[in-house]
Motif scaffolding. Structure first.
Motif, short mmCIF file in Angstrom:
data_model
loop_
_atom_site.label_atom_id
_atom_site.label_comp_id
_atom_site.label_asym_id
_atom_site.label_seq_id
_atom_site.Cartn_x
_atom_site.Cartn_y
_atom_site.Cartn_z
N GLN A 1 0.83 -1.21 0.00
CA GLN A 1 0.00 0.00 0.00
C GLN A 1 0.86 1.26 0.00
OE1 GLN A 1 -2.45 -0.62 3.45
NE2 GLN A 1 -3.55 -2.37 2.52
N LYS A 2 1.99 1.23 0.69
CA LYS A 2 2.88 2.38 0.72
C LYS A 2 3.44 2.67 -0.66
CE LYS A 2 6.94 4.22 3.09
NZ LYS A 2 8.00 3.95 4.09
N VAL A 3 3.81 1.58 -1.38
CA VAL A 3 4.31 1.75 -2.75
C VAL A 3 3.23 2.35 -3.65
CG1 VAL A 3 5.16 0.53 -4.79
CG2 VAL A 3 6.03 -0.08 -2.54
N LEU A 4 2.00 1.83 -3.49
CA LEU A 4 0.90 2.34 -4.31
C LEU A 4 0.62 3.81 -4.01
CD1 LEU A 4 -1.69 -0.59 -4.36
CD2 LEU A 4 -0.10 0.09 -6.15
N LYS A 5 0.69 4.20 -2.72
CA LYS A 5 0.43 5.59 -2.35
C LYS A 5 1.48 6.52 -2.95
CE LYS A 5 -2.03 4.77 2.00
NZ LYS A 5 -1.98 4.92 3.46
N ASN A 6 2.75 6.07 -2.91
CA ASN A 6 3.81 6.90 -3.51
C ASN A 6 3.60 7.08 -5.01
OD1 ASN A 6 5.11 7.21 -1.04
ND2 ASN A 6 6.39 5.39 -1.34
N LYS A 7 3.19 5.98 -5.66
CA LYS A 7 2.97 6.07 -7.12
C LYS A 7 1.77 6.96 -7.44
CE LYS A 7 5.02 1.67 -8.54
NZ LYS A 7 4.76 0.37 -9.21
N THR A 8 0.68 6.83 -6.65
CA THR A 8 -0.50 7.66 -6.93
C THR A 8 -0.20 9.14 -6.69
OG1 THR A 8 -1.28 7.20 -4.68
CG2 THR A 8 -2.17 5.83 -6.47
N GLN A 9 0.59 9.44 -5.63
CA GLN A 9 0.97 10.83 -5.39
C GLN A 9 1.80 11.39 -6.55
OE1 GLN A 9 2.93 10.84 -1.58
NE2 GLN A 9 1.02 10.58 -0.42
N TYR A 10 2.71 10.55 -7.07
CA TYR A 10 3.51 10.97 -8.21
C TYR A 10 2.63 11.22 -9.43
CZ TYR A 10 6.44 10.44 -12.34
OH TYR A 10 7.05 10.61 -13.55
N LEU A 11 1.66 10.30 -9.64
CA LEU A 11 0.77 10.45 -10.79
C LEU A 11 -0.15 11.66 -10.64
CD1 LEU A 11 -0.18 6.74 -11.55
CD2 LEU A 11 1.23 8.25 -12.93
N GLU A 12 -0.55 11.98 -9.39
CA GLU A 12 -1.37 13.18 -9.18
C GLU A 12 -0.62 14.43 -9.61
OE1 GLU A 12 -2.41 13.06 -5.10
OE2 GLU A 12 -4.11 11.70 -5.37
N LYS A 13 0.66 14.52 -9.20
CA LYS A 13 1.47 15.66 -9.62
C LYS A 13 1.66 15.68 -11.13
CE LYS A 13 4.10 15.98 -5.31
NZ LYS A 13 5.45 15.93 -4.70
N ARG A 14 1.87 14.49 -11.69
CA ARG A 14 2.07 14.39 -13.15
C ARG A 14 0.81 14.86 -13.89
NH1 ARG A 14 5.43 10.96 -16.44
NH2 ARG A 14 4.39 10.36 -18.38
N ILE A 15 -0.36 14.41 -13.40
CA ILE A 15 -1.61 14.82 -14.03
C ILE A 15 -1.80 16.33 -13.91
CG2 ILE A 15 -4.13 14.69 -13.81
CD1 ILE A 15 -3.75 11.73 -13.01
N PHE A 16 -1.46 16.92 -12.75
CA PHE A 16 -1.61 18.34 -12.54
C PHE A 16 -0.73 19.14 -13.50
CE2 PHE A 16 -0.03 22.21 -10.40
CZ PHE A 16 -1.22 22.90 -10.29
N TYR A 17 0.54 18.75 -13.60
CA TYR A 17 1.46 19.48 -14.47
C TYR A 17 1.09 19.31 -15.95
CZ TYR A 17 4.44 20.30 -10.43
OH TYR A 17 4.92 20.71 -9.23
N PHE A 18 0.71 18.09 -16.33
CA PHE A 18 0.32 17.87 -17.73
C PHE A 18 -0.95 18.63 -18.07
CE2 PHE A 18 2.64 13.53 -18.24
CZ PHE A 18 3.82 14.23 -18.43
N SER A 19 -1.87 18.76 -17.09
CA SER A 19 -3.08 19.55 -17.33
C SER A 19 -2.73 21.01 -17.57
CB SER A 19 -4.03 19.43 -16.13
OG SER A 19 -4.45 18.10 -15.95
N LEU A 20 -1.80 21.54 -16.74
CA LEU A 20 -1.38 22.93 -16.92
C LEU A 20 -0.70 23.13 -18.27
CD1 LEU A 20 0.06 23.97 -13.43
CD2 LEU A 20 -2.07 24.69 -14.49
N ILE A 21 0.20 22.20 -18.62
CA ILE A 21 0.91 22.33 -19.89
C ILE A 21 -0.06 22.24 -21.06
CG2 ILE A 21 2.64 21.27 -21.39
CD1 ILE A 21 4.14 20.40 -18.88
N THR A 22 -1.03 21.33 -20.99
CA THR A 22 -2.02 21.20 -22.06
C THR A 22 -2.85 22.47 -22.19
OG1 THR A 22 -2.16 18.81 -21.67
CG2 THR A 22 -3.94 19.82 -22.92
#
Length: 442
Positions: free
Chosen positions: A106-127
């Protein structure tokens, strides 16, 4: 030369590349985030089923989650735990091992989801900003390279239509709009050159008319005087046929003198050397005097002139001689075209626009709508099979229009074929004098 088109294509390609590229990365990141979130939820649920089993149905549900478990070593541990639960309950040590394994996962999954949340946020801004950049770039190119130059060119064309030629030609840009501007500049320059040539020709024509008229009027005056002496019997008494010939010559001499006077007036008007001597003039005496002046011509044509007005206390600010010249011209034309035993009507009234309007109506054959503008041009007369050419110079209405224009008024005609014609002109400067005081209306 297609710079605007090339720039638009380039910015469109870049904008679409950025937009679709980052939109694809945003989509893949979102799908990965969705998968990891579901796996995290499944892990919490599976942990609860295995650590606190309540029935075989719970174990069957846990078996469904175990079959989809990832990675392999976790799947193996969960399978062993499920096999153990089918035989007996878990020992505290086995439960701790299971909990530590799931907590780590679960810790690994949480780290990955947090990373993906930031990735989605930045990609949304760039788009978003790539799309905004494309829109702004397209807007800037459209406004500053297309719309603004076209607006400036449109203003120049409008000035050209309004006879404003004082602006300087600018060097057009090397693009599509520049091609249009270059074409307009060439056309405008050609028109300006032709205007200068026409002005020179018009000036030469006016000078010729003025000189020729002056040179012709002097000998014609002498000829008219000589004919008058012959007709009066100074040399010898003439026979009846000779008197008729002298009378004809005298009439034609008068006609030539009127033509020369018209040409001189026209030349002065066109040269702007025709000052008006304006003064307040009573309207009714002016109309009555003109009526009396034309009664001889009307009697010879067997036509009567009727004055119809009730403006007894109106004065107009005009050049009396020139307005009488306009009236004389309009009435004489009406008499020429009115059949015998008919009537010419002279009317004066104040119209709905508070303008003094004077009308001259005849009972002739009328004027076709397409000819009503032409008759105010120089040397123009309306002729047809039913309306042959009437003797005249074709200058009277042109001079009348020029004189009314000089007074700041307007002149026109209302007519239909076979229903007569009504010529009118309108003046702004008039006043009513009921007693000794008057109010100017304009």
């Amino acid at each position: 030369m297609n710079k605007i088109q090339s720039r638009l294509r380039l910015f469109l390609a870049l904008s679409l590349s950025l937009f679709f590229g980052f939109s694809f990365l945003l989509y893949t990141s979102f799908m990965s985030y969705k998968t990891l979130s579901r796996q995290l939820e499944d892990s919490y649920h599976l942990q609860g089923l295995l650590t606190h089993p309540k029935s075989k149905e719970f174990l069957q549900e846990a078996n469904h989650f175990v079959l989809k478990a990832q990675p392999p070593h976790r799947k193996q541990l969960l399978q062993q735990t499920l096999n153990t639960l089918n035989k007996r309950t878990l020992t505290p040590k086995e439960r701790n091992i299971l909990n530590r394994s799931e907590h780590s996962f679960q810790k690994v999954l949480k780290n990955k989801t947090q990373y993906l949340e930031k990735r989605i946020f930045y990609f949304s801004l760039i788009t978003f900003f790539s799309m905004l950049l494309g829109i702004l770039s397209f807007y800037r190119i459209t406004v500053y390279s297309v719309l603004k130059p076209l607006h400036d060119l449109s203003m120049k064309m409008r000035d050209f239509l309004n006879n404003k030629y004082s602006y300087k030609f600018s060097v057009p840009p090397h693009n599509e709009v520049g091609q249009i501007q270059s074409t307009f500049n060439a056309l405008a320059q050609k028109v300006l050159n032709q205007i200068e040539e026409l002005k020179a020709l018009d000036k030469a024509k006016s000078e010729f008319l003025s000189i020729a008229s002056h040179e012709l009027r002097t000998p014609l005056t002498s000829i008219k005087g000589s004919l008058g002496l012959l007709k009066g019997g100074v040399v010898d008494k003439l026979s009846e046929p000779s008197l008729n010939l002298v009378s004809i010559a005298e009439q034609e001499t008068d006609r030539l003198i009127r033509l020369i006077n018209d040409l001189l007036d026209l030349a002065k008007i066109e040269a702007k050397k025709f000052p008006l001597k304006k003064e307040w003039t009573p309207l009714i005496p002016l109309l009555e005097q003109t009526q009396k002046t034309m009664e001889g011509l009307a009697h010879a044509a067997q036509v009567s002139i009727k004055l119809d007005t009730d403006l007894n206390h109106i004065s107009i600010f005009v050049d009396k001689e020139r307005i009488q010249q306009v009236l004389t011209n309009l009435i004489s034309n009406a008499i020429k075209y009115t059949p015998p035993q008919s009537q010419v009507t002279l009317r004066a009234f104040i119209d709905e626009d508070n303008l003094l309007t004077i009308e001259v109506s005849d009972q002739g054959k009328g004027i076709a709508p397409e000819d009503q503008e032409l008759i105010f041009e120089q040397f123009r007369q309306v002729t047809s099979e039913d309306s042959p050419l009437v003797k005249g110079t074709g200058l009277g209405l042109a001079i009348a229009k020029a004189l009314i224009d000089e007074h700041g008024g307007s002149i026109g005609v209302q007519s239909m074929p076979n229903k007569g014609a009504t010529f009118y002109f309108k003046l702004h400067d008039w006043k009513e004098e009921p007693h000794e005081e008057g109010a100017i209306a304009s």
